[in-house]
Design a protein around this motif. Sequence first.
Motif, PDB file in Angstrom:
ATOM      1  N   GLY A 101      -6.614  80.767  81.605  1.00 29.88           N
ATOM      2  CA  GLY A 101      -6.412  82.071  82.245  1.00 29.88           C
ATOM      3  C   GLY A 101      -7.403  82.251  83.384  1.00 29.88           C
ATOM      4  N   MET A 102      -8.668  81.884  83.107  1.00 26.32           N
ATOM      5  CA  MET A 102      -9.714  81.974  84.136  1.00 26.32           C
ATOM      6  C   MET A 102      -9.402  81.009  85.287  1.00 26.32           C
ATOM      7  N   ALA A 103      -8.903  79.810  84.946  1.00 26.41           N
ATOM      8  CA  ALA A 103      -8.566  78.821  85.994  1.00 26.41           C
ATOM      9  C   ALA A 103      -7.467  79.365  86.911  1.00 26.41           C
ATOM     10  N   ALA A 104      -6.471  80.029  86.335  1.00 26.52           N
ATOM     11  CA  ALA A 104      -5.377  80.585  87.157  1.00 26.52           C
ATOM     12  C   ALA A 104      -5.904  81.696  88.063  1.00 26.52           C
ATOM     13  N   ARG A 105      -6.792  82.531  87.513  1.00 22.89           N
ATOM     14  CA  ARG A 105      -7.402  83.600  88.313  1.00 22.89           C
ATOM     15  C   ARG A 105      -8.153  83.002  89.512  1.00 22.89           C
ATOM     16  N   LEU A 106      -8.970  81.978  89.245  1.00 19.33           N
ATOM     17  CA  LEU A 106      -9.760  81.356  90.311  1.00 19.33           C
ATOM     18  C   LEU A 106      -8.872  80.588  91.291  1.00 19.33           C
ATOM     19  N   ALA A 107      -7.796  79.985  90.770  1.00 18.52           N
ATOM     20  CA  ALA A 107      -6.861  79.247  91.650  1.00 18.52           C
ATOM     21  C   ALA A 107      -6.208  80.195  92.654  1.00 18.52           C
ATOM     22  N   ALA A 108      -5.859  81.405  92.195  1.00 17.75           N
ATOM     23  CA  ALA A 108      -5.238  82.395  93.097  1.00 17.75           C
ATOM     24  C   ALA A 108      -6.207  82.763  94.226  1.00 17.75           C
ATOM     25  N   LYS A 109      -7.486  82.656  93.933  1.00 15.17           N
ATOM     26  CA  LYS A 109      -8.503  82.985  94.933  1.00 15.17           C
ATOM     27  C   LYS A 109      -8.875  81.767  95.794  1.00 15.17           C
ATOM     28  N   ASN A 110      -8.973  80.592  95.153  1.00 11.18           N
ATOM     29  CA  ASN A 110      -9.618  79.446  95.812  1.00 11.18           C
ATOM     30  C   ASN A 110      -8.707  78.333  96.301  1.00 11.18           C
ATOM     31  N   MET A 111      -7.457  78.282  95.832  1.00  6.67           N
ATOM     32  CA  MET A 111      -6.582  77.200  96.304  1.00  6.67           C
ATOM     33  C   MET A 111      -6.293  77.377  97.792  1.00  6.67           C
ATOM     34  N   THR A 112      -6.221  76.273  98.514  1.00  4.54           N
ATOM     35  CA  THR A 112      -5.867  76.365  99.937  1.00  4.54           C
ATOM     36  C   THR A 112      -4.363  76.635 100.050  1.00  4.54           C
ATOM     37  N   ASP A 113      -3.937  77.086 101.220  1.00  5.04           N
ATOM     38  CA  ASP A 113      -2.507  77.321 101.438  1.00  5.04           C
ATOM     39  C   ASP A 113      -1.716  76.034 101.224  1.00  5.04           C
ATOM     40  N   GLN A 114      -2.304  74.902 101.649  1.00  4.20           N
ATOM     41  CA  GLN A 114      -1.624  73.605 101.490  1.00  4.20           C
ATOM     42  C   GLN A 114      -1.469  73.258  99.998  1.00  4.20           C
ATOM     43  N   GLU A 115      -2.511  73.509  99.210  1.00  2.97           N
ATOM     44  CA  GLU A 115      -2.442  73.220  97.768  1.00  2.97           C
ATOM     45  C   GLU A 115      -1.385  74.092  97.085  1.00  2.97           C
ATOM     46  N   THR A 121      13.183  75.577  79.196  1.00  2.59           N
ATOM     47  CA  THR A 121      13.638  76.470  80.263  1.00  2.59           C
ATOM     48  C   THR A 121      12.751  77.695  80.379  1.00  2.59           C
ATOM     49  N   THR A 122      12.390  78.301  79.245  1.00  2.83           N
ATOM     50  CA  THR A 122      11.552  79.510  79.325  1.00  2.83           C
ATOM     51  C   THR A 122      10.159  79.159  79.853  1.00  2.83           C
ATOM     52  N   ALA A 123       9.634  77.990  79.451  1.00  2.00           N
ATOM     53  CA  ALA A 123       8.314  77.563  79.960  1.00  2.00           C
ATOM     54  C   ALA A 123       8.375  77.346  81.466  1.00  2.00           C
ATOM     55  N   PHE A 124       9.477  76.782  81.936  1.00  4.78           N
ATOM     56  CA  PHE A 124       9.626  76.584  83.380  1.00  4.78           C
ATOM     57  C   PHE A 124       9.627  77.926  84.109  1.00  4.78           C
ATOM     58  N   ASP A 125      10.346  78.904  83.565  1.00  3.88           N
ATOM     59  CA  ASP A 125      10.371  80.244  84.181  1.00  3.88           C
ATOM     60  C   ASP A 125       8.963  80.855  84.220  1.00  3.88           C
ATOM     61  N   GLU A 126       8.203  80.636  83.152  1.00  7.04           N
ATOM     62  CA  GLU A 126       6.822  81.145  83.120  1.00  7.04           C
ATOM     63  C   GLU A 126       5.986  80.465  84.206  1.00  7.04           C
ATOM     64  N   HIS A 127       6.161  79.159  84.378  1.00  7.09           N
ATOM     65  CA  HIS A 127       5.451  78.431  85.443  1.00  7.09           C
ATOM     66  C   HIS A 127       5.777  79.050  86.806  1.00  7.09           C
ATOM     67  N   LYS A 128       7.057  79.357  86.996  1.00  6.59           N
ATOM     68  CA  LYS A 128       7.524  79.905  88.278  1.00  6.59           C
ATOM     69  C   LYS A 128       6.797  81.213  88.601  1.00  6.59           C
ATOM     70  N   HIS A 129       6.680  82.088  87.589  1.00  5.02           N
ATOM     71  CA  HIS A 129       6.015  83.384  87.806  1.00  5.02           C
ATOM     72  C   HIS A 129       4.515  83.212  88.061  1.00  5.02           C
ATOM     73  N   ILE A 130       3.910  82.228  87.389  1.00  2.00           N
ATOM     74  CA  ILE A 130       2.477  81.956  87.612  1.00  2.00           C
ATOM     75  C   ILE A 130       2.260  81.512  89.058  1.00  2.00           C
ATOM     76  N   VAL A 131       3.105  80.599  89.526  1.00  5.21           N
ATOM     77  CA  VAL A 131       2.969  80.096  90.904  1.00  5.21           C
ATOM     78  C   VAL A 131       3.193  81.217  91.910  1.00  5.21           C
ATOM     79  N   GLN A 132       4.132  82.104  91.609  1.00  4.66           N
ATOM     80  CA  GLN A 132       4.385  83.248  92.497  1.00  4.66           C
ATOM     81  C   GLN A 132       3.132  84.122  92.612  1.00  4.66           C
ATOM     82  N   ALA A 133       2.487  84.375  91.477  1.00  4.45           N
ATOM     83  CA  ALA A 133       1.263  85.207  91.482  1.00  4.45           C
ATOM     84  C   ALA A 133       0.144  84.514  92.259  1.00  4.45           C
ATOM     85  N   ILE A 134       0.014  83.186  92.076  1.00  2.00           N
ATOM     86  CA  ILE A 134      -1.011  82.430  92.822  1.00  2.00           C
ATOM     87  C   ILE A 134      -0.685  82.459  94.318  1.00  2.00           C
ATOM     88  N   SER A 135       0.592  82.287  94.649  1.00  2.00           N
ATOM     89  CA  SER A 135       1.023  82.317  96.071  1.00  2.00           C
ATOM     90  C   SER A 135       0.712  83.673  96.708  1.00  2.00           C
TER      91      SER A 135
END
Length: 220
Positions: free
Chosen positions: A93-107, A177-191
């Motif tokens: 959870g902490m990694a996702a929070r930091l990724a939303a802040k620290n990942m580059t646009d390219q990543e 399928t449900t795990a994939f949908d969850e991944h999609k929403h996580i990536v959207q939040a990071i984006s």
Amino acid sequence: MTFFNEQPVTAADKTFFQMRKDIVEGEIESGAKLSETELSTKYAVSRAVVREAINRLESCNLVERRANVGARVVTLTPAGLVELYQVRESLEGMAARLAAKNMTDQEISDLNTLLSSHFQKVKSGESYYQEAGDVDFHYRIIQGSKNNHLISMLLDGIYHLVRMYRVQLGMTGPRITTAFDEHKHIVQAISNRDEELAEMLMRRHILYSKNSVEKKLKEH
């Protein structure tokens, strides 16, 4: 696939990677006693090389030592799963929070590309997604946190034990399928650079995964 692109450097590395793979995939069974003599024959290496591999497997929580018993592969239990996933939920959870802040646009763009390739595989019913693809997704977000202590705690500390539970009792059927949908929403939040939402969604995703594995473990 060599996990996380690790390249074996020495015979000891090669033996460690192979033993780790065999434990994760259940080739060496959960709870099995580890005999240096038998393993040195199996992997065609010296007992010293096997001993070093066992020590390294202990440090990544796949092997435990008990007085008068010696080294054994960890046993998969409901209680062990709950403890492991409590830590995983918090740290990832902490990694996702930091990724939303620290990942580059390219990543982030690469993460979206990865997800698109997973979508094709999920749609065609390939099982690749549940193992290497899913691992790669989590790995990229952990790396994207840019926090070295966190990366080490997750990737060196608990990740192969998480994989052991998931490979041996992993996702099948609708959970893919449900795990994939969850991944999609996580990536959207990071984006969207939404740190709070990314953390909340990742924690929830891991909780759902835990429930799925726990159910299988109880049936098992």
